[in-house]
Write an enzyme that holds these catalytic residues in place. Structure first.
Site, PDB file in Angstrom:
ATOM      1  CG  HIS A  45     156.885  62.543 123.215  1.00  0.00           C
ATOM      2  ND1 HIS A  45     156.177  63.206 122.658  1.00  0.00           N
ATOM      3  CD2 HIS A  45     158.187  63.233 123.148  1.00  0.00           C
ATOM      4  CE1 HIS A  45     156.822  64.530 122.223  1.00  0.00           C
ATOM      5  NE2 HIS A  45     157.838  64.567 122.548  1.00  0.00           N
TER       6      HIS A  45
ATOM      7  CE1 TYR B 160     159.968  66.223 119.399  1.00  0.00           C
ATOM      8  CE2 TYR B 160     160.282  65.002 121.564  1.00  0.00           C
ATOM      9  CZ  TYR B 160     159.854  66.074 120.950  1.00  0.00           C
ATOM     10  OH  TYR B 160     158.872  67.016 121.468  1.00  0.00           O
TER      11      TYR B 160
ATOM     12  CG  HIS C 194     149.616  67.650 117.338  1.00  0.00           C
ATOM     13  ND1 HIS C 194     150.477  68.861 117.445  1.00  0.00           N
ATOM     14  CD2 HIS C 194     150.467  66.608 117.810  1.00  0.00           C
ATOM     15  CE1 HIS C 194     151.591  68.424 118.026  1.00  0.00           C
ATOM     16  NE2 HIS C 194     151.482  67.149 118.244  1.00  0.00           N
ATOM     17  CG  PHE C 195     149.052  62.704 114.251  1.00  0.00           C
ATOM     18  CD1 PHE C 195     148.822  62.083 113.251  1.00  0.00           C
ATOM     19  CD2 PHE C 195     148.121  62.121 115.448  1.00  0.00           C
ATOM     20  CE1 PHE C 195     147.919  61.058 112.931  1.00  0.00           C
ATOM     21  CE2 PHE C 195     147.226  61.187 115.329  1.00  0.00           C
ATOM     22  CZ  PHE C 195     147.302  60.753 114.132  1.00  0.00           C
ATOM     23  CG  HIS C 196     147.070  64.190 109.563  1.00  0.00           C
ATOM     24  ND1 HIS C 196     146.308  63.375 110.596  1.00  0.00           N
ATOM     25  CD2 HIS C 196     147.289  63.066 108.567  1.00  0.00           C
ATOM     26  CE1 HIS C 196     145.882  62.418 109.893  1.00  0.00           C
ATOM     27  NE2 HIS C 196     146.632  61.984 108.874  1.00  0.00           N
TER      28      HIS C 196
ATOM     29  NE  ARG D 144     143.534  59.727 118.230  1.00  0.00           N
ATOM     30  CZ  ARG D 144     144.683  59.636 118.277  1.00  0.00           C
ATOM     31  NH1 ARG D 144     145.238  59.971 119.436  1.00  0.00           N
ATOM     32  NH2 ARG D 144     145.605  58.984 117.682  1.00  0.00           N
ATOM     33  NE  ARG D 145     143.963  55.825 117.494  1.00  0.00           N
ATOM     34  CZ  ARG D 145     145.119  55.501 118.040  1.00  0.00           C
ATOM     35  NH1 ARG D 145     145.066  55.443 119.535  1.00  0.00           N
ATOM     36  NH2 ARG D 145     146.271  55.382 117.503  1.00  0.00           N
TER      37      ARG D 145
HETATM   38 FE1  HAS Z   1     152.832  65.986 119.200  1.00  0.00          FE
HETATM   39  C1  HAS Z   1     150.312  63.792 120.405  1.00  0.00           C
HETATM   40  C2  HAS Z   1     152.901  67.525 122.502  1.00  0.00           C
HETATM   41  C3  HAS Z   1     155.745  67.508 118.516  1.00  0.00           C
HETATM   42  C4  HAS Z   1     153.422  63.829 116.514  1.00  0.00           C
HETATM   43  N1  HAS Z   1     152.018  64.104 118.712  1.00  0.00           N
HETATM   44  C5  HAS Z   1     151.034  63.420 119.267  1.00  0.00           C
HETATM   45  C6  HAS Z   1     150.523  62.458 118.380  1.00  0.00           C
HETATM   46  C7  HAS Z   1     151.451  62.312 117.445  1.00  0.00           C
HETATM   47  C8  HAS Z   1     152.471  63.293 117.733  1.00  0.00           C
HETATM   48  C9  HAS Z   1     151.688  61.234 116.166  1.00  0.00           C
HETATM   49  O1  HAS Z   1     151.527  66.811 125.094  1.00  0.00           O
HETATM   50  C10 HAS Z   1     149.591  61.476 118.493  1.00  0.00           C
HETATM   51  C11 HAS Z   1     149.781  60.095 119.218  1.00  0.00           C
HETATM   52  C12 HAS Z   1     148.464  59.274 119.272  1.00  0.00           C
HETATM   53  O2  HAS Z   1     148.057  58.642 118.359  1.00  0.00           O
HETATM   54  O3  HAS Z   1     147.973  59.297 120.439  1.00  0.00           O
HETATM   55  N2  HAS Z   1     153.959  67.241 120.274  1.00  0.00           N
HETATM   56  C13 HAS Z   1     154.049  67.803 121.749  1.00  0.00           C
HETATM   57  C14 HAS Z   1     154.736  68.934 121.700  1.00  0.00           C
HETATM   58  C15 HAS Z   1     155.717  68.969 120.638  1.00  0.00           C
HETATM   59  C16 HAS Z   1     155.325  67.890 119.790  1.00  0.00           C
HETATM   60  C17 HAS Z   1     154.605  69.662 122.988  1.00  0.00           C
HETATM   61  N3  HAS Z   1     154.312  65.757 117.756  1.00  0.00           N
HETATM   62  C18 HAS Z   1     155.440  66.676 117.715  1.00  0.00           C
HETATM   63  C19 HAS Z   1     156.047  66.065 116.613  1.00  0.00           C
HETATM   64  C20 HAS Z   1     155.621  65.130 116.190  1.00  0.00           C
HETATM   65  C21 HAS Z   1     154.215  64.643 116.937  1.00  0.00           C
HETATM   66  C22 HAS Z   1     157.418  66.834 116.017  1.00  0.00           C
HETATM   67  C23 HAS Z   1     155.781  64.236 114.730  1.00  0.00           C
HETATM   68  C24 HAS Z   1     156.693  64.168 114.050  1.00  0.00           C
HETATM   69  N4  HAS Z   1     151.752  65.809 121.180  1.00  0.00           N
HETATM   70  C25 HAS Z   1     151.955  66.277 122.006  1.00  0.00           C
HETATM   71  C26 HAS Z   1     151.033  65.836 123.360  1.00  0.00           C
HETATM   72  C27 HAS Z   1     150.295  64.903 122.442  1.00  0.00           C
HETATM   73  C28 HAS Z   1     150.731  64.871 121.166  1.00  0.00           C
HETATM   74  C29 HAS Z   1     150.894  66.340 124.684  1.00  0.00           C
HETATM   75  C30 HAS Z   1     149.376  64.013 123.434  1.00  0.00           C
HETATM   76  C31 HAS Z   1     147.959  64.525 123.020  1.00  0.00           C
HETATM   77  C32 HAS Z   1     146.739  63.656 123.421  1.00  0.00           C
HETATM   78  O4  HAS Z   1     146.108  64.174 124.648  1.00  0.00           O
HETATM   79  O5  HAS Z   1     146.640  62.343 122.989  1.00  0.00           O
HETATM   80  C33 HAS Z   1     156.848  69.599 120.437  1.00  0.00           C
HETATM   81  O6  HAS Z   1     157.958  68.988 120.133  1.00  0.00           O
HETATM   82  C34 HAS Z   1     156.501  70.883 119.353  1.00  0.00           C
HETATM   83  C35 HAS Z   1     157.729  71.752 119.304  1.00  0.00           C
HETATM   84  C36 HAS Z   1     157.593  72.705 118.109  1.00  0.00           C
HETATM   85  C37 HAS Z   1     157.939  74.036 118.286  1.00  0.00           C
HETATM   86  C38 HAS Z   1     157.743  74.672 116.547  1.00  0.00           C
HETATM   87  C39 HAS Z   1     159.130  75.346 116.236  1.00  0.00           C
HETATM   88  C40 HAS Z   1     159.303  75.805 114.819  1.00  0.00           C
HETATM   89  C41 HAS Z   1     160.018  75.557 113.745  1.00  0.00           C
HETATM   90  C42 HAS Z   1     159.745  76.143 112.502  1.00  0.00           C
HETATM   91  C43 HAS Z   1     160.755  77.003 111.974  1.00  0.00           C
HETATM   92  C44 HAS Z   1     160.240  77.677 110.595  1.00  0.00           C
HETATM   93  C45 HAS Z   1     160.857  77.288 109.400  1.00  0.00           C
HETATM   94  C46 HAS Z   1     160.384  77.927 107.904  1.00  0.00           C
HETATM   95  C47 HAS Z   1     162.047  76.525 109.064  1.00  0.00           C
HETATM   96  C48 HAS Z   1     158.058  74.744 119.259  1.00  0.00           C
HETATM   97  C49 HAS Z   1     161.212  74.636 114.071  1.00  0.00           C
HETATM   98  C50 HAS Z   1     160.211  79.311 107.791  1.00  0.00           C
HETATM   99  C51 HAS Z   1     159.679  79.545 106.672  1.00  0.00           C
HETATM  100  C52 HAS Z   1     159.265  80.592 106.329  1.00  0.00           C
HETATM  101  C53 HAS Z   1     158.639  81.115 105.039  1.00  0.00           C
HETATM  102  C54 HAS Z   1     159.557  81.945 107.372  1.00  0.00           C
HETATM  103 CU    CU Z   2     154.258  63.303 122.889  1.00  0.00          CU
END
Ligand code: HAS
Ligand code: CU
Length: 557
Positions: free
Chosen positions: A228, A232, A379-381, A442-443
């Site tokens: 995990h 980050y 999700h991860f794409h 998947r997979r």
């Molecule tokens: Fe995830 C599975 C939970 C973030 C990558 N994640 C994965 C896998 C990958 C991955 C690669 O709880 C698959 C692993 C595998 O192959 O088995 N993930 C989360 C949570 C977050 C999260 C709670 N993941 C990421 C990030 C990744 C990533 C970042 C890569 C870089 N994920 C999971 C969980 C799994 C999981 C379970 C397991 C699933 C399973 O069952 O297998 C949090 O960190 C997300 C927090 C994000 C926010 C969004 C904030 C918004 C922002 C945008 C601001 C906007 C702007 C633009 C700047 C709260 C900061 C404004 C523009 C305008 C025009 C207005």
């Molecule tokens: Cu994770």
């Protein structure tokens, strides 16, 4: 003066790291299109259903492990030396770790390739998560270990540069970019300890035949301790760009430097004790442990929510500096034609959506609906495949002129590239999420799963498959545009005309002097990180090894 004139040696290091990153995303992207064609049934004769797993491994390793790591060490090399205004101590050491990373990459890649083409008797159809009971040839593990150890060398270089700078500036606050790079590398070292133990103590001796078996639960737990936090390690360099360069691209300045520091410290401390949210389905881990790590997963949302606030506020500030008015009309005042700006803004939008997806994944009960389905690649794409990758591509348009001294070429292609990526990814990842909800796993290379499935209420399975493949082709077109711009700029002549990119980064509106000095004391945060880790992982790991290191067993705690 541009960066390449100030730091010619370091600029070469960054360019080399970027070149490997871009070669890797080019090759990995082509394999991605093949994946999409095969999985959706459009072309199942491309390769055998056995080779599917090796090709998926190559795609995942090249994109998620090689592209990211090389780009990150290059980006931080630029950021640390630029913000401290000091070069590395000894570039021979720097080339040493970059060489080690490259050697490891070649070793791992050739091992995977051997399993597909058969020119050498190796195999590594273990996917990019490579945990037991799947087993690869020893050279695969060795290659990945070298990649990781090499990247630790990058961290050493950043810390040494910081110490040199500190000797001359005893009372100043650490410049923000260096603060972020060092915090990220500390997180990286802490989390890679888990995978290092998994590989060196268990997987490598096992694949060499030195030990007869490994405990899948123990090795999976060590993997996800790393697995995990690694997300980050990919995200924080994108945040580094969003906090320190994006406000300037929007026409303004960062809203708050102290808040940015708090965010990075929170990531360092909270990222690792949450890995069990990938193991909700694992038998042998107690429900209580899963519940506790679900709770800490919801804590780790906080720094990203803070980021959404600060970065969007800085963007709005920039828009208003450019004359933007109104409640939302200011959005129009932003430089949407500048690919560095638009790429990052679109990356942010994708991340906002995928962050909510992450909250769904993190729910202990809801996870059962999505776990091991196509929802997860969806999700991860969006996260690593867009929030991170699109940010890296976008900032390349801004960095490359400074690293080569050459003006960016093929600007029209560059201007459309981020939009193509975004549209392609909206189609592909949306379809992936939805087929996942309908239960498509998947997979797997076994197509029969999909024939027994009902169609989703919103679209038929055929329509969703079309969206996946169409999206994949748009993404590949976008990737080709990116590579064409990079190659053409790189190979172009260094003319006499100015670069049209000003590398200066303005101070934040609220500077570091508004935050307590303890924020800059990494010893405190690393100590706190280890304390939390001990609480989160100590009892379950102790329970797992009670019946012997190599014997399968469960952890009732
Ligand atoms: Fe995830 C599975 C939970 C973030 C990558 N994640 C994965 C896998 C990958 C991955 C690669 O709880 C698959 C692993 C595998 O192959 O088995 N993930 C989360 C949570 C977050 C999260 C709670 N993941 C990421 C990030 C990744 C990533 C970042 C890569 C870089 N994920 C999971 C969980 C799994 C999981 C379970 C397991 C699933 C399973 O069952 O297998 C949090 O960190 C997300 C927090 C994000 C926010 C969004 C904030 C918004 C922002 C945008 C601001 C906007 C702007 C633009 C700047 C709260 C900061 C404004 C523009 C305008 C025009 C207005
Ligand atoms: Cu994770």
């Amino acid at each position: 003066m541009t960066y390449v004139d100030d730091f010619p040696g370091e600029a070469r290091v960054v360019r080399t790291a970027f070149a490997i990153a871009f070669a890797s995303i080019g090759l990995g992207g082509a394999l991605g299109v093949l994946q999409a064609l095969f999985r959706t049934g459009y072309s199942r004769s491309l390769f055998s259903s056995v080779d599917y797993y090796s090709i998926l491994t190559a795609h995942g390793v090249l994109m998620a492990l090689v592209f990211t790591t090389f780009f990150i060490v290059g980006l931080f090399t630029w950021g640390v030396t630029r913000s401290l205004d000091t070069g590395f101590r000894d570039l021979r050491f720097t080339w040493g770790w970059l060489g080690l990373m490259t050697l490891g990459t070649v070793l791992a890649f050739v091992t995977i390739l051997g399993g597909i083409v058969g020119f050498i008797p190796t195999h590594a159809a273990v996917l990019y998560t490579f945990y037991a009971p799947l087993e690869a040839s020893p050279t695969f593990y060795l290659g990945l270990a070298l990649l990781v150890v090499g990247s630790w060398g990058a961290g050493v270089d950043y810390v040494l540069a910081l110490l040199d700078w500190r000797a001359e500036h005893p009372d100043e606050r650490i410049p923000l970019q260096t603060f972020m790079a060092v915090a990220t590398m500390l997180l990286w070292v802490v989390c890679t300890l888990g995978v290092a133990v998994e590989v060196v103590v268990f997987l490598l001796p096992w694949s060499l035949g030195l030990i007869p078996r490994v405990d899948p639960l123990l090795t999976r737990t060590l993997f996800w301790y790393f697995g995990h936090a690694v997300v980050y390690f990919w995200l924080l360099p994108a945040y580094f760009v969003w906090y320190t360069i994006f406000p300037k691209l929007s026409g303004g300045r960062l809203f708050s430097d102290p808040l940015a520091r708090v965010v990075f410290v929170l990531f360092l401390v909270l990222s690792t004790p949450v890995g069990v949210h990938h193991q909700y389905g694992d038998p042998g881990l107690s429900q209580g442990l899963k519940f506790v790590q679900m709770t800490s997963t919801y804590f780790i949302l906080l720094p990203s929510l803070l980021t959404a606030f600060t970065v969007v506020a800085s963007m709005e500030h920039g828009a208003r500096q450019r004359g933007g008015k109104g409640l939302l009309k200011w959005l129009r005042a932003l430089p949407w034609e500048n690919p560095s700006f638009s790429g990052i803004a679109l990356a942010g939008l994708a991340f906002a959506a995928s962050g909510f997806g992450g909250m769904v994944n993190a729910g202990l009960n809801v996870n059962a609906l999505v776990h091991n389905t196509m929802w997860v690649p969806g999700h991860f794409h969006l996260t690593v495949g867009t929030a991170v990758a699109l940010t890296f591509m976008a900032i390349t348009y801004w960095l490359l002129p400074q690293l080569t001294g050459k003006r960016l070429r093929l600007r029209t292609l560059a201007a459309v590239q981020p939009y193509l990526w975004f549209v392609g990814m909206v189609f592909m990842s949306n379809a992936m999420h939805r087929v996942g909800l309908a239960g498509v796993p998947r997979r797997t290379s076994e197509p029969q799963y999909e024939q027994v499935l009902f169609n989703t209420p919103i679209a038929t399975m055929g329509e969703l498959h079309l969206q996946t493949v169409g999206g994949a082709f748009i993404l590949f077109a976008s990737l080709l545009c990116f590579l064409a711009v990079v190659l053409s700029t790189w190979l172009g002549e260094r003319g006499a005309e100015p670069l049209a990119v000003n590398g200066h980064i303005p101070e934040a509106l609220s500077g570091p002097e508004h935050s307590p000095r303890i924020l800059d004391d990494f010893r405190v945060w690393v100590a706190l990180t280890f304390l939390l880790l001990l609480i989160a992982y100590g009892p379950p790991l102790a329970a797992m090894v009670q019946n012997g290191l190599f014997a399968p067993g469960s952890a009732p705690i």
